[in-house]
Design an enzyme around this catalytic site. Sequence first.
Site, PDB file in Angstrom:
ATOM      1  N   GLN A  63     -11.328  17.800   9.498  1.00  0.00           N
ATOM      2  CA  GLN A  63     -10.198  17.094   8.916  1.00  0.00           C
ATOM      3  C   GLN A  63      -8.869  17.780   9.184  1.00  0.00           C
ATOM      4  OE1 GLN A  63     -11.193  16.707   4.745  1.00  0.00           O
ATOM      5  NE2 GLN A  63     -13.058  15.540   5.172  1.00  0.00           N
ATOM      6  N   TYR A 103     -22.046  14.064  -3.340  1.00  0.00           N
ATOM      7  CA  TYR A 103     -22.529  13.325  -2.182  1.00  0.00           C
ATOM      8  C   TYR A 103     -24.049  13.315  -2.119  1.00  0.00           C
ATOM      9  CZ  TYR A 103     -17.809  13.055  -0.284  1.00  0.00           C
ATOM     10  OH  TYR A 103     -16.476  12.774  -0.089  1.00  0.00           O
ATOM     11  N   HIS A 138     -10.438  19.074   3.509  1.00  0.00           N
ATOM     12  CA  HIS A 138      -9.521  18.980   2.373  1.00  0.00           C
ATOM     13  C   HIS A 138      -8.263  19.833   2.537  1.00  0.00           C
ATOM     14  CE1 HIS A 138     -12.964  17.522  -0.478  1.00  0.00           C
ATOM     15  NE2 HIS A 138     -12.933  16.878   0.680  1.00  0.00           N
ATOM     16  N   GLU A 173      -8.890   7.910  -6.825  1.00  0.00           N
ATOM     17  CA  GLU A 173      -7.957   7.762  -7.929  1.00  0.00           C
ATOM     18  C   GLU A 173      -6.555   7.354  -7.481  1.00  0.00           C
ATOM     19  OE1 GLU A 173      -9.915  11.238 -10.811  1.00  0.00           O
ATOM     20  OE2 GLU A 173      -7.830  11.402 -10.127  1.00  0.00           O
TER      21      GLU A 173
END
Length: 406
Positions: free
Chosen positions: A111, A297, A173, A276
């Site tokens: 990521q 997960y 992240h 969210e």
Amino acid sequence: MKQLYALGCSLTCLCLWGLSSCASESSPPPLTQASNPRSETVLLSPREVPVVANVELVTVVEGLEHPWGLAWLPNGDALITERSGRLRLVKQGQLVPQPVAGLPEIFAQGQGGLLDVAVHPEFAQNRLIYLTYASGQREGNQTQVLRAVLDGDKLENLQVIFQAKPAKPGTQHFGSRLLWLTDGTLLVAIGDGGNPPLSLDGELIRNQAQKLNSDLGKIHRINADGSIPPDNPFQNNPQAQPSLWSIGHRNIQGLAKDPLSGSIWSTEHGSRGGDELNLIQPGKNYGWPLVTWSEEYTGGEISPLRTKPGLIDPKLVWTPAIAPSGLVIYRGTEVPAWAGGIFAGGLVSQDVRKIEVDQQGQVIRQGRIPIGARVRDVRQGPDQFLYVLTDESRTGRLIRLQPRQP
């Protein structure tokens, strides 16, 4: 026990050019309401969300490689980041073939990579742009904020003005959206570091989101030169990083300010469900991972709590997950019916969610604009239309959303 309001499929009459029903998303099953404490502020998104009708998707630019961030220059040109480590310039509506030169070495794995881009509010005078990117290597890396002068097709006078600490392992992240506030300070969203079994200092790395001496899992507020504003909410706490603005976040990839009200909103990824939409207030704790609507997960609860006194509840929870990324509050003039709407991109849902809130900031209805590809960013353009970046390997696009002509 407070009542939990479910945002049901009966809310199908948005004043948005019309709506029609849509197929349900494919995602893990939702958490069961019966097992959860209730909160009056949380709305659970239904599986089926009505489609916003009569929207035309116009491709403006194509051939991008995993585009991540979009920012407009005062003259109407645009900057687009590609996660692989290239900064692209869209000039007079055309993608310049050669990337902007002068970027530092970038850790482009998983990521990580070149992430968000923002233009200084006084760019016309100082030519400053800001970039977030992953730096380091798999064993130790962090999100950094770079400030540089954009001189034509190259960057000059590069300065790293913020570096998230501690360094973390893995490739997950990083965050990391940028947002200018009215007072000229800059918000920087930083992810919590990653998923289990990833650990730091002998415990799961996600617990960093609750540690005041860690930059991970937080929103930070800095000055344009990287210095710390003296009125930050945790400034007087000797145990806290002075840049902290809010804490308890998992992985924010949408951050936006309402130009009219000044309210600040974020979207952040849950784990298995539990994405969210949050209304951000300085100095507040948004709960991750102490309270969450998402599951591991691998299955099972992350926390038995969905709400807790002293922690801020989300305004909307998506289960199944949409993987939100990119956020804007529309205040344009081209589509008056959209005024004040919150538009959130979805990677997994491959759409843009149009969210309507009341004057108290409570979500009252939701629609979706199908894009047919992973949506990485959503922005309002200088022409007052909405623009979308699709996260695709070599076929990423910049798309304009406009009313379909009858």
